[in-house]
Scaffold this active site. Sequence first.
Site, PDB file in Angstrom:
ATOM      1  N   ALA A  82       0.804  -1.225   0.000  1.00 54.71           N
ATOM      2  CA  ALA A  82       0.000   0.000   0.000  1.00 54.71           C
ATOM      3  C   ALA A  82       0.835   1.273   0.000  1.00 54.71           C
ATOM      4  O   ALA A  82       0.393   2.303  -0.514  1.00 54.71           O
ATOM      5  CB  ALA A  82      -0.949  -0.003   1.203  1.00 54.71           C
ATOM      6  N   GLY A  91      -0.584   5.000   0.124  1.00 60.63           N
ATOM      7  CA  GLY A  91      -2.031   4.854   0.002  1.00 60.63           C
ATOM      8  C   GLY A  91      -2.676   5.450  -1.219  1.00 60.63           C
ATOM      9  O   GLY A  91      -3.905   5.499  -1.296  1.00 60.63           O
ATOM     10  N   LYS A 146      -3.013   4.351  -4.413  1.00 58.17           N
ATOM     11  CA  LYS A 146      -3.885   3.395  -5.086  1.00 58.17           C
ATOM     12  C   LYS A 146      -4.922   2.821  -4.126  1.00 58.17           C
ATOM     13  O   LYS A 146      -6.013   2.431  -4.544  1.00 58.17           O
ATOM     14  CB  LYS A 146      -3.055   2.293  -5.739  1.00 58.17           C
ATOM     15  CG  LYS A 146      -2.176   2.811  -6.873  1.00 58.17           C
ATOM     16  CD  LYS A 146      -1.413   1.681  -7.541  1.00 58.17           C
ATOM     17  CE  LYS A 146      -0.479   2.225  -8.622  1.00 58.17           C
ATOM     18  NZ  LYS A 146       0.639   3.017  -8.050  1.00 58.17           N
ATOM     19  N   ASP A 172       1.156  -3.502  -5.918  1.00 54.95           N
ATOM     20  CA  ASP A 172       1.933  -2.406  -6.498  1.00 54.95           C
ATOM     21  C   ASP A 172       3.376  -2.651  -6.078  1.00 54.95           C
ATOM     22  O   ASP A 172       3.843  -2.137  -5.068  1.00 54.95           O
ATOM     23  CB  ASP A 172       1.414  -1.065  -5.985  1.00 54.95           C
ATOM     24  CG  ASP A 172       2.065   0.123  -6.663  1.00 54.95           C
ATOM     25  OD1 ASP A 172       2.819  -0.088  -7.626  1.00 54.95           O
ATOM     26  OD2 ASP A 172       1.826   1.257  -6.221  1.00 54.95           O
ATOM     27  N   CYS A 204       5.838   0.629 -11.694  1.00 54.60           N
ATOM     28  CA  CYS A 204       6.082   1.874 -12.430  1.00 54.60           C
ATOM     29  C   CYS A 204       7.470   1.768 -13.054  1.00 54.60           C
ATOM     30  O   CYS A 204       8.370   2.541 -12.765  1.00 54.60           O
ATOM     31  CB  CYS A 204       5.959   3.108 -11.531  1.00 54.60           C
ATOM     32  SG  CYS A 204       6.935   3.048 -10.023  1.00 54.60           S
TER      33      CYS A 204
END
Length: 421
Positions: free
Chosen positions: A240, A243, A245, A308, A361
């Site tokens: 997370a 936070g 997303k 992520d 990313c």
Amino acid sequence: MRDGGRIAAAIQVLDDIDTRHKPIRQALKTWSDGARYAGSKDRAFVSGLALDVLRRSRSLAHLMGADSNRSRCLAALRWVWEWDMDRIAAACDDSHGPEPLSEGEVAALSALPSLKGAKADVQGDYPDWIEASMARTYGQHRIEEGIAFAQRAPVDLRVNRLKSDAFDVLKALEAMGAEPAGQLPDALRVPAPAAAERAASVEIHPSFAMGWFEVQDLGSQMAAACAGDIRNQSVLDYCAGGGGKTLALAAAMANSGRLYAYDSDARRMTDIIPRATRAGVTNLELRTPLNKEPLKGLEGEMDLVFVDAPCSGSGTWRRHPDAKWRLTPDALQRRLNEQRKVLDQASLFVRPGGRLIYVTCSFFAEENEDQIAAFVGRSPDFSVKPIELFSPYLTPQGFLRLTPRTAGTDGFFVALLDRKP
């Protein structure tokens, strides 16, 4: 401060980065702390010039025929900021500025800029050791992709449907130049500022304090949107972080179902509660690693696990150009090892028939396609499910790949996986 002093300060900041191996934010703070006389416009100038030099470090040095931060700054002023020779010469002659231009500098700055014959990594402004990775991912477009990663990034916003709508946020931010970003109805964009200007301070706007929107790159918003309709489901955001997303997932859930947020580093999660409170999120439960067995009871229960993953961050080089030159093969390998562990651990919480979304990313295939192929190879219960959204940006395998050149976003990779019922 006059132009000369500002240019000298930018050179000082860049030298500090090189000699002390500092991130640019730290180097800028060090300079700013010692330059109390500098106003907001001075700081914007110095920051803007230093960042533009870092974005184009290799091509600027090539154009000048000299590998120094002074040369790069002069080249950036001439060909990125489009200053004329008289203004550059006057700034260098200033008593507070750098030394006057040499004959060689005058000749280089007066010539027509050309990168013809330069290597692809010089034209595209990326480290030479990643040439093979760039060629693998982007092929013949790698120079254009590199150039796109060297541009200034806009400020992207995600309208928070729990508190407002796009119409009201656009109206509230009209004076800042906000406009629809495209791709998603709740994505807005404030264009990148001019070279020597600061980015729009959207976070001081009252509507931000009221939770009407979040600052979030369009690519990040699109990655979260790949979750689809997750209302009334059980969702775990496994990495997370701060936070961003997590809040996008909460808005998509419309505060229904149950959303869990976890990160292996509790320090990264400190902003989630205040951000969630401001955003009006009520279905969120934090699982902190400070507790023993923080995810106990969630094994095999989640409809969706959102990963992520920790990565090289190469997709954010528009915003963090110094990271482009700090990345090393060893650092990349450490990220690859972390990603393998994260995927294996996160998959344990997907229920039979549930889904896992893997996001980075990064543009490195080693962090993306290779990781998914290896995971599926050792996890027979999981298979790739082609993403159905954002078709212009899908790979032949059904993965989502976003880049500044193709999508106008940061660089992102998204893979969707199904677990057998």
